[in-house]
Design an enzyme around this catalytic site. Structure first.
Site, mmCIF file in Angstrom:
data_model
loop_
_atom_site.group_PDB
_atom_site.id
_atom_site.type_symbol
_atom_site.label_atom_id
_atom_site.label_comp_id
_atom_site.label_asym_id
_atom_site.label_seq_id
_atom_site.Cartn_x
_atom_site.Cartn_y
_atom_site.Cartn_z
ATOM 1 N N ASP A 1 0.817 -1.217 0.000
ATOM 2 C CA ASP A 1 0.000 0.000 0.000
ATOM 3 C C ASP A 1 0.848 1.264 0.000
ATOM 4 O OD1 ASP A 1 -2.692 1.228 0.194
ATOM 5 O OD2 ASP A 1 -1.759 2.131 1.953
ATOM 6 N N HIS B 1 -2.757 -1.663 -3.896
ATOM 7 C CA HIS B 1 -2.814 -0.228 -4.152
ATOM 8 C C HIS B 1 -2.493 -0.072 -5.635
ATOM 9 C CE1 HIS B 1 -1.885 4.114 -3.135
ATOM 10 N NE2 HIS B 1 -1.313 4.001 -4.322
ATOM 11 N N ASP C 1 -9.182 4.205 4.834
ATOM 12 C CA ASP C 1 -7.881 4.777 4.458
ATOM 13 C C ASP C 1 -7.507 5.917 5.404
ATOM 14 O OD1 ASP C 1 -5.502 4.997 3.163
ATOM 15 O OD2 ASP C 1 -6.283 5.826 1.300
ATOM 16 N N PRO D 1 -0.140 13.110 1.234
ATOM 17 C CA PRO D 1 -1.480 12.702 0.800
ATOM 18 C C PRO D 1 -2.247 11.962 1.884
ATOM 19 C CG PRO D 1 0.164 11.216 -0.094
ATOM 20 C CD PRO D 1 0.918 12.295 0.627
#
Length: 443
Positions: A161, A188, A327, A341
């Site tokens: 990920d 991912h 997430d 992010p």
């Protein structure tokens, strides 16, 4: 735990039922039974101090939620989050079990490291943690020999990920190893070369946002260009990974699906015999690009266009999407300002899903429970979680599905206070969270 717990005057909801005016008896951390009204009356009259009585007040009692995708940043990045603060945030959000990503420092690339985090969370006692392990050792993109040592009972999920395994031959071999052990490969999906092309555009957009003369329009234009590239990066990597999974015969789980193309690709792959499941995040069904401040779009994958968002909602509504993955990605304020992010989302996830899916799109609460509890329990092989059933773990959440509240990051239990929902009104509040019958969060 010796006490008997009676939760009464509750609306019981899980993937299989929706019943008002019922009660649950908990013993030894398990759901013991669902007593009749006469038994409840007798227990309420009983003055035995070992009987704990909780009046739900008509609120909804559900199985606690299971998050298939979160970041607690432990070890090595604990200025952003740690196992204890992350677990407290999970409990406040109504989550009883959380799958953690391995992009820590050092990268979680061994069963020993995974077990340390699982045990640390167990000792803290706010939620259960399932720490995933990286597909390649230390994210080096080359080494997969560590996968041979994994026990699927301890590590049911492997993932890269935040990254993608660029070498398709290596990814295929890793998938074959996972298939042999019945370990889920969580992907991912993002072509790294396309992502690298988008990165400078994002950085330039940030400089326009935080510069001496901020230019939001120019920043938004740059982010839109980056997002088009990143949509292509997600779509192409998804198609590749689904094809590899078919050859390997593994169970592939697609992380944070955000485009209509990926929804359709997963559906076609499933029809073609691929064992595929996928998650959708709360923020991708709430926001769309162009409708939120540009800084909110600094997330991977980015917020998408209206057509994508509506397709995601339909996938959840029709049961094509398998589950919700928050997430949850907490950052410090400085990291976020510099373009890190992601953002915190585990404490607002239920409210967002309840608002968008149940209130606005007429999804039943049973379906939401299936997405947030039963399905992820099945995905992870948690046989005694995810439903309100006798003998199941008393991992429960009591929610007011009609309570409106305003999101404020300052109120989060998480260290990460940045949320794109800041100041937004949502509907649906977690009142209490139980872990094995013990109250671990109470409003």
């Amino acid at each position: 735990m010796n006490n008997t717990i009676l939760i009464y005057n509750a609306r019981l909801v899980d993937a299989t039922m929706d019943k008002k005016g019922f009660a649950v008896i908990i013993k030894g951390g398990k759901i013991d039974c669902f007593p009749c009204k006469q038994t409840v009356k007798e227990m309420l009259r009983d003055e035995n101090p070992k009987i704990e009585k909780i009046d739900a007040g008509g609120a909804v009692l559900m199985p606690s939620f299971i998050d298939t995708h979160a970041h607690f940043r432990d070890p090595g990045l604990t200025q952003k989050e740690d196992i204890i603060t992350g677990s407290k945030a999970a409990a406040k959000g109504g989550f009883g079990t959380v799958v953690l990503m391995p992009n820590t420092n050092p990268v979680c690339s061994s069963q020993t490291m995974a077990k340390e985090n699982n045990d640390k969370a167990k000792k803290a006692g706010f939620c259960n943690v399932i720490q995933s392990v990286s597909i390649t050792k230390d994210f080096d993109g080359k080494t997969i020999s560590h996968l041979d040592k994994l026990d699927p009972k301890v590590v049911p999920v492997i993932t890269e990920d935040g990254k993608e395994v660029m070498d398709s031959a290596l990814m295929l071999e890793a998938m074959k190893k996972a298939a042999a052990k019945k370990i889920i490969v969580s992907c991912h999906c993002e072509d790294p070369f396309l992502a690298a092309t988008a990165r400078p555009l994002r950085q330039k957009a940030l400089s326009l946002i935080h510069g001496k003369k901020p230019d939001a329009k120019a920043a938004a234009d740059l982010l839109n260009q980056a997002d088009e590239i990143l949509a292509c990066a997600e779509d192409s990597a998804t198609d590749r990974n689904l094809r590899l999974a078919k050859t390997a015969g593994c169970h592939i789980h697609l992380c944070h699906v955000s485009t209509a193309h990926c929804v359709k690709s997963a559906e076609l792959a499933a029809k073609d015999g691929v064992n595929v499941t996928y998650e959708i995040t709360p923020h991708h069904i709430w926001f769309e690009s162009g409708k939120a401040p540009v800084i909110f779009n600094i997330v991977n994958p980015p917020l998408r266009k209206k057509d994508d968002r509506l397709e995601l909602i339909q996938a959840l509504k029709k049961g094509k999407a398998f589950c919700i993955g928050t997430d949850h990605a907490p950052h410090t304020a400085d990291d976020k300002k510099n373009g890190a992010p992601g953002f915190s989302g585990i404490e607002s996830a239920f409210a967002v899903c309840n608002t968008v899916l149940c209130k606005e799109n007429k999804v039943s609460l049973k379906q939401l429970s299936k997405l947030m509890s039963a399905n992820p329990a099945n995905l992870l092989g948690l046989k005694n979680k995810g439903l309100l059933a006798e003998g199941y773990d008393a991992d429960l959440v009591l929610v007011d599905v009609d309570k409106k509240w305003t999101v404020s990051g300052a109120d989060f239990a998480s260290k990460g206070k940045f949320t794109p929902l800041e100041g937004k009104k949502v509907t649906g509040k977690v009142l209490k969270t139980f872990l094995a019958g013990k109250i671990v969060y109470e409003e």
